[in-house]
Motif scaffolding. Structure first.
Motif, PDB file in Angstrom:
ATOM      1  N   THR A 283       0.847  -1.191   0.000  1.00  8.95           N
ATOM      2  CA  THR A 283       0.000   0.000   0.000  1.00  8.95           C
ATOM      3  C   THR A 283       0.884   1.243   0.000  1.00  8.95           C
ATOM      4  OG1 THR A 283      -0.118   0.349   2.389  1.00  8.95           O
ATOM      5  CG2 THR A 283      -1.633  -1.262   1.436  1.00  8.95           C
ATOM      6  N   SER A 284       0.236   2.373  -0.177  1.00  5.58           N
ATOM      7  CA  SER A 284       0.951   3.646  -0.101  1.00  5.58           C
ATOM      8  C   SER A 284       0.835   4.282   1.277  1.00  5.58           C
ATOM      9  CB  SER A 284       0.395   4.620  -1.160  1.00  5.58           C
ATOM     10  OG  SER A 284      -0.993   4.831  -0.940  1.00  5.58           O
ATOM     11  N   GLU A 285       0.134   3.583   2.192  1.00  2.00           N
ATOM     12  CA  GLU A 285      -0.052   4.102   3.543  1.00  2.00           C
ATOM     13  C   GLU A 285       1.254   4.080   4.320  1.00  2.00           C
ATOM     14  OE1 GLU A 285      -3.364   2.585   5.781  1.00  2.00           O
ATOM     15  OE2 GLU A 285      -4.337   1.869   3.959  1.00  2.00           O
ATOM     16  N   GLY A 286       1.445   5.055   5.146  1.00  2.00           N
ATOM     17  CA  GLY A 286       2.646   5.092   5.967  1.00  2.00           C
ATOM     18  C   GLY A 286       2.589   6.208   6.972  1.00  2.00           C
ATOM     19  N   ARG A 287       3.617   6.301   7.795  1.00  2.00           N
ATOM     20  CA  ARG A 287       3.695   7.334   8.823  1.00  2.00           C
ATOM     21  C   ARG A 287       5.095   7.904   8.858  1.00  2.00           C
ATOM     22  NH1 ARG A 287       0.703   4.809  14.205  1.00  2.00           N
ATOM     23  NH2 ARG A 287      -1.445   5.025  13.491  1.00  2.00           N
ATOM     24  N   GLN A 288       5.184   9.135   9.374  1.00  2.00           N
ATOM     25  CA  GLN A 288       6.474   9.769   9.555  1.00  2.00           C
ATOM     26  C   GLN A 288       6.729   9.973  11.045  1.00  2.00           C
ATOM     27  OE1 GLN A 288       6.661  13.344   7.192  1.00  2.00           O
ATOM     28  NE2 GLN A 288       6.846  12.190   5.272  1.00  2.00           N
ATOM     29  N   TYR A 289       7.995   9.858  11.423  1.00  2.41           N
ATOM     30  CA  TYR A 289       8.364   9.976  12.832  1.00  2.41           C
ATOM     31  C   TYR A 289       9.592  10.859  12.975  1.00  2.41           C
ATOM     32  CZ  TYR A 289       5.437   5.775  13.222  1.00  2.41           C
ATOM     33  OH  TYR A 289       4.400   4.872  13.155  1.00  2.41           O
ATOM     34  N   THR A 290       9.696  11.505  14.166  1.00  3.89           N
ATOM     35  CA  THR A 290      10.864  12.313  14.508  1.00  3.89           C
ATOM     36  C   THR A 290      11.325  11.941  15.913  1.00  3.89           C
ATOM     37  OG1 THR A 290       9.580  14.119  15.498  1.00  3.89           O
ATOM     38  CG2 THR A 290       9.958  14.218  13.103  1.00  3.89           C
ATOM     39  N   ASN A 291      12.364  12.616  16.387  1.00  2.00           N
ATOM     40  CA  ASN A 291      12.871  12.332  17.736  1.00  2.00           C
ATOM     41  C   ASN A 291      11.810  12.543  18.817  1.00  2.00           C
ATOM     42  OD1 ASN A 291      15.356  11.637  16.765  1.00  2.00           O
ATOM     43  ND2 ASN A 291      16.473  13.343  17.688  1.00  2.00           N
ATOM     44  N   SER A 292      10.844  13.418  18.563  1.00  2.00           N
ATOM     45  CA  SER A 292       9.796  13.667  19.558  1.00  2.00           C
ATOM     46  C   SER A 292       8.874  12.467  19.734  1.00  2.00           C
ATOM     47  CB  SER A 292       8.970  14.894  19.161  1.00  2.00           C
ATOM     48  OG  SER A 292       8.304  14.675  17.933  1.00  2.00           O
ATOM     49  N   ASP A 293       8.928  11.513  18.816  1.00  2.00           N
ATOM     50  CA  ASP A 293       8.097  10.314  18.907  1.00  2.00           C
ATOM     51  C   ASP A 293       8.772   9.181  19.671  1.00  2.00           C
ATOM     52  OD1 ASP A 293       5.766  11.113  17.300  1.00  2.00           O
ATOM     53  OD2 ASP A 293       7.210  11.221  15.662  1.00  2.00           O
ATOM     54  N   ILE A 294       9.985   9.385  20.141  1.00  2.00           N
ATOM     55  CA  ILE A 294      10.706   8.332  20.850  1.00  2.00           C
ATOM     56  C   ILE A 294      10.020   8.022  22.172  1.00  2.00           C
ATOM     57  CG2 ILE A 294      12.860   7.793  22.062  1.00  2.00           C
ATOM     58  CD1 ILE A 294      13.077   7.463  19.090  1.00  2.00           C
ATOM     59  N   ASN A 295       9.854   6.726  22.458  1.00  2.00           N
ATOM     60  CA  ASN A 295       9.234   6.258  23.695  1.00  2.00           C
ATOM     61  C   ASN A 295      10.328   6.032  24.749  1.00  2.00           C
ATOM     62  OD1 ASN A 295       7.934   4.904  25.773  1.00  2.00           O
ATOM     63  ND2 ASN A 295       6.681   3.658  24.424  1.00  2.00           N
ATOM     64  N   ILE A 296      10.486   7.014  25.626  1.00  2.00           N
ATOM     65  CA  ILE A 296      11.540   6.937  26.645  1.00  2.00           C
ATOM     66  C   ILE A 296      11.354   5.719  27.536  1.00  2.00           C
ATOM     67  CG2 ILE A 296      12.610   8.128  28.590  1.00  2.00           C
ATOM     68  CD1 ILE A 296      13.068   9.558  26.009  1.00  2.00           C
TER      69      ILE A 296
END
Length: 587
Positions: A283-296
């Motif tokens: 599929t063409s579905e997807g997500r973008q992530y950055t450092n703010s998405d890190i799960n400490i």
């Protein structure tokens, strides 16, 4: 003149008004402007008469349920505890930075208690010896102290606060777990009485100890915690320990980011490699992530000593790896399971970029480089990204998760023997019966001594006040639930209607009987205009307002206002008691 026995606002110190309204006024500012509290020092507040009325009602409501549902007895423990006692429990060093500590004139070390597990356990250990004295439920409502590094949000995170603690003592694990569920049920009734949509989320026990705990959260965009719930099952959990089914997503090698961290002792440097962009297969579905998405929290499960307070570890890396005082000993690479397998293989055993930031390339070869696989020891894929709304529930097959900010109001812990062991809180059990003794190898039929099974269950009284204010306030002012409102009904009138207001007050009381047991009515007899009084009643947050205004002068009827329910009705005085009672039942 009004009779002295009738509650009147002119006899209550309410320093409301006089404060400029900022562009965006939060609930804490409304509490100050409405005259509920004042700040004395950073994170420390004085409760004024209106605030004290709310606090007293919260305390009475909590005490009622603890005593009726759990047969709990109320105590009042000293706010001062000894450091020696906290050393015996093993907690002193873990939370030392948060403690207010002081010596007495003889040099003995004391502290202001942020919590009372040590003191209550020591008290019970000195008093209770036999299983016949259990179960035991002791609670207190008292001031606590915590030297918060950054006090904020008024009553939600202060350095002095009022808390209810319930401590439970049982003979065995089964009884203790039964008690735990009874406390959870009592908590549900407490928050239901306040008509608050509180979520009971499974949580980490942290420094308290034990392996079972729940937090009680009020959803709010102003909350500091995140609670994860499933739309299809009862999965409700704090983000700290939440998991999700890792979606079948892939990541290309050029869509990889790195989040760098360091341990508190500066001996371990950490690279967390994660996908910056993913796509679902086919599929063409997807997500973008950055450092703010890190799960400490996910990272700390693998690196417990992680310094989560460091937002950019690069400078610390440089200091830790260079010079004769270098403390760095190893570098750990952690890989999210969605990364291509070849990516981790290309890093193993090398010191090439991008594994090393520019600041620490020199001296990096002295470190022990370790690479952690993309799954746990039991085969579960590693996910280092925070859960998002729409992720798959790990508990049921069809549910999706919802992430919402929330404010913690309470916490229940099953402690087990975490404190009873080191503080020697033990009881003697009776010898087994003859039949039990025969089936128990080596049992001499004598009594034995065991540690008590403990539970600790808290509700932040002052935090409830701040959280409810934040949860229900609107642009006009505060909005209190009837159960804890400073007054549940106010009669507002012009100066020339004093005697009429007294008669309306008496009619409300005489017609209420037992149909509205929470009715707490007051007259606003202050020397102010009617519009000013109405505006101030909205600011204070009185749930129901009875107005003797134009309609009263024309027809002898009153106007009943309830801002929270968007109600403004003209009512005959004879119907006032039933109308107010019906509104109170909904609030």
């Amino acid at each position: 003149m009004l009779p002295r026995s009738i509650p009147r606002l002119s006899k209550v110190w309410i320093p409301s008004g006089g404060f400029a309204v900022p562009g965006v006024e939060d609930a804490h500012s409304k509490l100050v402007r409405a005259g509920f509290l004042r700040q004395s020092h950073a994170g420390i507040f004085h409760m004024l008469p209106l605030g004290k009325r709310v606090q007293d009602k919260v305390e009475r409501l909590v005490a009622k349920h603890l005593e009726e549902s759990l047969a709990a007895s109320r105590v009042s423990l000293s706010s001062i505890s000894s450091e020696a006692l906290w050393e015996r429990s093993g907690r002193l060093q873990n939370i030392a930075p948060e403690l207010f500590r002081f010596p007495d004139r003889k040099g003995s070390a004391y502290l202001l208690s942020p919590t009372h597990e040590e003191e209550i356990t020591n008290l019970v250990a000195q008093t209770v010896r036999s299983y016949k004295d259990l179960p035991l439920r002791l609670y207190q409502i008292t001031r606590k102290f915590r030297d918060e590094l950054r006090p904020r949000h008024g009553l939600l995170r202060g350095r002095e606060f009022t808390m209810k603690d319930l401590y439970t003592f049982d003979t065995d694990l089964r009884s203790a777990l039964d008690t735990y569920e009874q406390v959870r049920a009592a908590y549900s009734r407490i928050f239901n009485d306040m008509k608050l949509p509180v979520l009971a989320a499974k949580a980490s026990s942290g420094d308290m100890g034990g392996d079972l705990s729940h937090e009680y959260h009020l959803p709010s965009p102003f909350g500091e915690d995140s609670v994860i719930t499933c739309g299809s099952c009862d999965y409700t959990i704090n983000e700290e320990i939440a998991t999700t089914k890792v979606a079948h997503e892939t990541c290309q090698a050029d869509h990889v980011g790195v989040w760098r961290a360091i341990t508190k002792d500066r001996s371990t440097l950490v690279n967390v490699w994660y996908p910056t962009r993913t796509s679902k297969a086919g599929t063409s579905e997807g997500r973008q992530y950055t450092n703010s998405d890190i799960n400490i929290y996910a990272i700390k499960s693998l690196v417990p000593d992680l310094d989560a307070g460091v937002s950019d570890a690069t400078e610390l890396w440089a200091a830790a790896t260079e010079g004769p005082d270098a403390t760095a000993k190893r570098l750990v690479n952690l890989f999210d399971s969605r990364l291509p397998p070849s990516f981790s293989d290309s890093l193993e055993g090398t010191a090439s970029l991008p594994m090393w930031p520019d600041a620490v390339k020199t001296g990096a070869s002295r470190l022990d480089v370790q690479c952690h696989g993309s799954s746990t020891s039991d085969g579960k894929p590693l996910n280092f990204l925070r859960i998002r709304t729409g992720d798959h529930c790990p508990q049921c097959s069809s549910g999706t998760l919802n992430v919402q900010k929330a404010m913690e109001l309470g916490h229940t812990f099953h402690l087990g023997t975490r404190y009873s062991d080191p503080l020697n809180a033990k009881i003697s059990l009776p010898p087994p019966s003859s039949s039990e003794a025969k089936t128990s190898t080596g049992d001499s039929g004598t009594s034995k001594t065991v540690s008590m099974q403990m539970g600790c269950h808290g509700i932040g009284i002052s935090r409830v006040i701040g959280a409810v204010a934040e949860h229900l306030a609107d642009d006009k002012g505060l909005n209190w639930p009837v159960a804890i409102a400073p007054y549940t009904c106010i009669v507002v009138f012009a100066e020339d209607n004093y005697d009429d207001a007294v008669e309306v007050y008496k009619r409300i009381l005489s017609g209420s009987g037992d149909q509205d047991e929470r009715l707490d009515i007051i007259l606003d007899d202050r020397q102010k205009s009617l519009p000013w009084k109405l505006k101030d009643a909205d600011l204070i947050g009185v749930p129901v307002i009875v107005v003797l205004g134009r309609e009263w002068r024309m027809t002898g009827r009153v106007e009943v206002q309830c801002r929270r329910l968007n109600i403004k009705d003209i009512v005959d005085v004879d119907n006032l008691p039933s109308v107010i009672a019906e509104l109170h039942s909904r609030l």
